[in-house]
Write a protein that holds these residues in place. Sequence first.
Motif, PDB file in Angstrom:
ATOM      1  N   ILE A  27       0.831  -1.208   0.000  1.00  0.00           N
ATOM      2  CA  ILE A  27       0.000   0.000   0.000  1.00  0.00           C
ATOM      3  C   ILE A  27       0.861   1.252   0.000  1.00  0.00           C
ATOM      4  O   ILE A  27       0.598   2.216  -0.727  1.00  0.00           O
ATOM      5  CB  ILE A  27      -0.950  -0.019   1.214  1.00  0.00           C
ATOM      6  CG1 ILE A  27      -2.077  -1.029   0.982  1.00  0.00           C
ATOM      7  CG2 ILE A  27      -1.535   1.366   1.485  1.00  0.00           C
ATOM      8  CD1 ILE A  27      -3.004  -1.208   2.156  1.00  0.00           C
TER       9      ILE A  27
ATOM     10  N   CYS B 299       2.290   1.741  -3.428  1.00  0.00           N
ATOM     11  CA  CYS B 299       1.233   2.175  -4.345  1.00  0.00           C
ATOM     12  C   CYS B 299       0.898   3.654  -4.139  1.00  0.00           C
ATOM     13  O   CYS B 299       0.759   4.417  -5.108  1.00  0.00           O
ATOM     14  CB  CYS B 299      -0.021   1.334  -4.137  1.00  0.00           C
ATOM     15  SG  CYS B 299       0.083  -0.347  -4.792  1.00  0.00           S
TER      16      CYS B 299
ATOM     17  N   TYR C 293      -3.853  -0.983  -5.417  1.00  0.00           N
ATOM     18  CA  TYR C 293      -4.266  -0.398  -4.135  1.00  0.00           C
ATOM     19  C   TYR C 293      -5.758  -0.626  -3.892  1.00  0.00           C
ATOM     20  O   TYR C 293      -6.173  -1.059  -2.805  1.00  0.00           O
ATOM     21  CB  TYR C 293      -3.956   1.101  -4.134  1.00  0.00           C
ATOM     22  CG  TYR C 293      -4.488   1.830  -2.926  1.00  0.00           C
ATOM     23  CD1 TYR C 293      -3.783   1.845  -1.729  1.00  0.00           C
ATOM     24  CD2 TYR C 293      -5.712   2.507  -2.990  1.00  0.00           C
ATOM     25  CE1 TYR C 293      -4.282   2.504  -0.616  1.00  0.00           C
ATOM     26  CE2 TYR C 293      -6.215   3.170  -1.890  1.00  0.00           C
ATOM     27  CZ  TYR C 293      -5.497   3.168  -0.697  1.00  0.00           C
ATOM     28  OH  TYR C 293      -6.001   3.814   0.393  1.00  0.00           O
TER      29      TYR C 293
END
Length: 396
Positions: free
Chosen positions: A284, A287, A307
Motif C-alpha cells: 500500500i 502504491c 491499491y
Amino acid sequence: YEKGEELLHKAKRKGDSHAMLRIAYLQHKAEAGYQENVTEKALARYRGIVPGLSTTDRAIAHMLIANIYRNYYNGNRYRIVRNATATQPSADYTTWSRETFIDTIGHYYALALQEREALLRCPVEQCDILTDGNEQGRLLRPTLYDVIVQEIIETPENVEADEESVSILANDSLYGDDVCFAQMHLPQSKQPYIRQLRLLQSLTRAHQTDDIALRASLDLLRMEYVKRASQLYNPDLYIKHIETFAEEYRKSPAWCAEFLYRLASHYVPNAWGEQSTENKAKAIAYCQEAIRIAPKSNGGKMCKNLYDDIVRPTIGLASNEIVLPEEGSVVRISYKNTPKLYFRIVRGSMDEDRYRIRFTELTGRRVVRKWEVQTDCPDAYTTHMVLADLPALGAG
C-alpha cells in the motif's frame, strides 16, 4: 492472394527490397485467416526473397522466419516433446524434436543479428512493418537491433538448474545498474537463457549513454526477464535493486512509478501465496507513493488498481443447496476488510429467475428474518473465513 503474388513478382523484378519484404509480410498476415498451409507458404515466401533483400530487410526476414517456428513450437510443444530426436532432421518441421526447434529458432535469430552495427544504425522508423504506428514503441526500441533483440527475449527460455545458471542467477551484477550488468562476465553457452542474457547485455552496452527513459526501460526489461524466466532467481537481490532503481529514477516520475509497482506487486502474493498484513501494508505504501508522484502514468495507474484491490471490502458466501423446513443451517463466509455482516431473509418464489432480480427489488421486500454477524478481523487486507448460523425457517 493472386494480386499479392503479382505484386511480389513485380517487386522482385525491380529489385525493390523493402517492397518485397512488406508484401511477403502482409500476405502472411492476410492468409492466416483463410488459407491452408499458411506456415509452409510463409516460410517458402520469405526464403525465396531473402537473397534479394538488403542487409536490414534480410535481418527482419530471418527474424520473421524464427518467429514462425517459435509460434508453431509454442502452440504444439506438448506434441513436439513426444517426437524422437533425429540425427538428420527431415524437411517436415512437424516431425522435429524440441532440440531441433530450439536449434533452428536460434539459428535464424543469430542470422538476424549478424550485422549488429548496421542494425544499430538503422532507425526503427525505416522498419514500418514492425512498429504498427506505436509511438511509445519507437521511443523505447529506437533501432532495428533493439526491435530484434527484444523480440527474441519476449518469450523467456526456461532455466536449467545447472551449476553455471545457478551461479549467474546468484550474481549481484545481474540485478545491478547498467554499468554493473554491462561489465558482468556471461559465458558463451548453448543454453538459450544465457544466450538471451548476453543479448540483453549487448543492448545495454549500446545504450549506456542514451536518455533516461531508454535506460530505465532496459533496466526494467532485464529485471522482469530475470524474474519471469526462472524460479531460481534471487528474490532478495531482486527487491534490493528494484528499490535502488526506484530511487535512481526519481527524476523521471513515470519510470519511478514502474519500479514502485514492481515492489508493491512483489508484496502481494497470488491466490495460492502466503498472505501477510505487514507485506500488504508495504505494498500500500509503495502504491500510494506511485499514485502521488505519477498518477497518470502506466505505473501509477497499475498501482491505483492494485491499491483498490487490496483495500476493497469483499465477501463471499457458500451455503447448502437444500435446507429442510424447521431446521437450521450454516453459511460459510469469506471476507476481507469487512468488520460486520448484515443478513436479511426475504420471501421468494421458485418461479422467479434469480439471476434477473435486481438488488433494489430484493431490499424492498418484506423481511422475514434479519441479523448481524460481527467478524473477527485481526489482520487487515487479508481474507478470513467464518461459519454463521442460519435460522430455521418454515416451509415455503
